[in-house]
Design a protein around this motif. Structure first.
Motif, short mmCIF file in Angstrom:
data_model
loop_
_atom_site.label_atom_id
_atom_site.label_comp_id
_atom_site.label_asym_id
_atom_site.label_seq_id
_atom_site.Cartn_x
_atom_site.Cartn_y
_atom_site.Cartn_z
N ASP A 45 1.03 9.12 -6.15
CA ASP A 45 1.47 10.51 -5.96
C ASP A 45 2.37 10.97 -7.11
OD1 ASP A 45 0.07 10.54 -3.60
OD2 ASP A 45 1.84 10.53 -2.30
N ASP A 46 3.24 10.09 -7.54
CA ASP A 46 4.14 10.43 -8.65
C ASP A 46 3.36 10.57 -9.95
OD1 ASP A 46 6.74 10.80 -9.89
OD2 ASP A 46 6.47 8.80 -10.72
N ALA A 47 2.49 9.62 -10.25
CA ALA A 47 1.74 9.63 -11.51
C ALA A 47 0.76 10.80 -11.58
CB ALA A 47 1.02 8.31 -11.71
N SER A 48 0.21 11.19 -10.45
CA SER A 48 -0.77 12.28 -10.44
C SER A 48 -0.11 13.65 -10.49
CB SER A 48 -1.64 12.20 -9.18
OG SER A 48 -0.88 12.57 -8.04
N GLY A 49 1.20 13.68 -10.31
CA GLY A 49 1.92 14.95 -10.30
C GLY A 49 1.98 15.58 -8.92
N LEU A 50 1.39 14.93 -7.91
CA LEU A 50 1.38 15.48 -6.55
C LEU A 50 2.80 15.68 -6.04
CD1 LEU A 50 -0.14 16.33 -4.00
CD2 LEU A 50 -0.13 13.93 -3.31
N ARG A 51 3.67 14.71 -6.26
CA ARG A 51 5.04 14.82 -5.77
C ARG A 51 5.73 16.00 -6.42
NH1 ARG A 51 10.13 13.63 -6.96
NH2 ARG A 51 11.49 12.98 -5.31
N ASP B 47 0.83 -1.21 0.00
CA ASP B 47 0.00 0.00 0.00
C ASP B 47 0.86 1.26 0.00
OD1 ASP B 47 -2.33 -1.46 -0.07
OD2 ASP B 47 -2.69 -1.32 2.09
N TYR B 48 1.99 1.21 0.70
CA TYR B 48 2.92 2.34 0.71
C TYR B 48 3.47 2.60 -0.69
CZ TYR B 48 7.17 5.02 1.68
OH TYR B 48 8.18 5.96 1.67
N LEU B 49 3.90 1.54 -1.36
CA LEU B 49 4.42 1.69 -2.72
C LEU B 49 3.33 2.17 -3.68
CD1 LEU B 49 6.71 -1.47 -2.96
CD2 LEU B 49 7.39 0.91 -2.60
N ALA B 50 2.12 1.67 -3.50
CA ALA B 50 1.00 2.12 -4.35
C ALA B 50 0.78 3.62 -4.17
CB ALA B 50 -0.26 1.33 -4.02
N ARG B 51 0.86 4.09 -2.91
CA ARG B 51 0.67 5.52 -2.64
C ARG B 51 1.77 6.34 -3.32
NH1 ARG B 51 0.22 8.06 3.35
NH2 ARG B 51 -1.81 7.09 3.28
#
Length: 79
Positions: A39-45, A31-35
């Motif tokens: 976050d990376d794919a959505s551009g949040l990071r 679940d941590y890796l999924a998050r």
């Protein structure tokens, strides 16, 4: 949602960090890796990093002033 098993080889140190961070957040490693991926794919990071960079650029003078106002151990410095 259906789950898919992935396999990845990482250095032991990275695996330990992932396990600790997941535990700190109350998540499984999966679940941590999924998050992280979401976050990376959505551009949040990227937006978070950009916001932090803008904040530091905007307020760097304040950090510099605070650092220069008090003596610090040799080699230590703020942001």
């Amino acid at each position: 949602m259906a789950k898919t098993q992935l396999g990845a080889r990482v250095d032991e140190g990275i695996a330990e960090i992932a396990k600790k961070r997941a535990a700190d957040l109350g998540l499984s490693v999966g679940d941590y890796l999924a998050r992280l991926v979401q976050d990376d794919a959505s551009g949040l990071r990227a937006r978070s990093v950009d916001a932090a960079a803008r904040f530091l650029a905007e307020h760097q003078a304040i950090f510099d002033e605070a650092e220069n106002a008090q003596p610090s151990p040799r080699g230590a410095c703020a942001a």
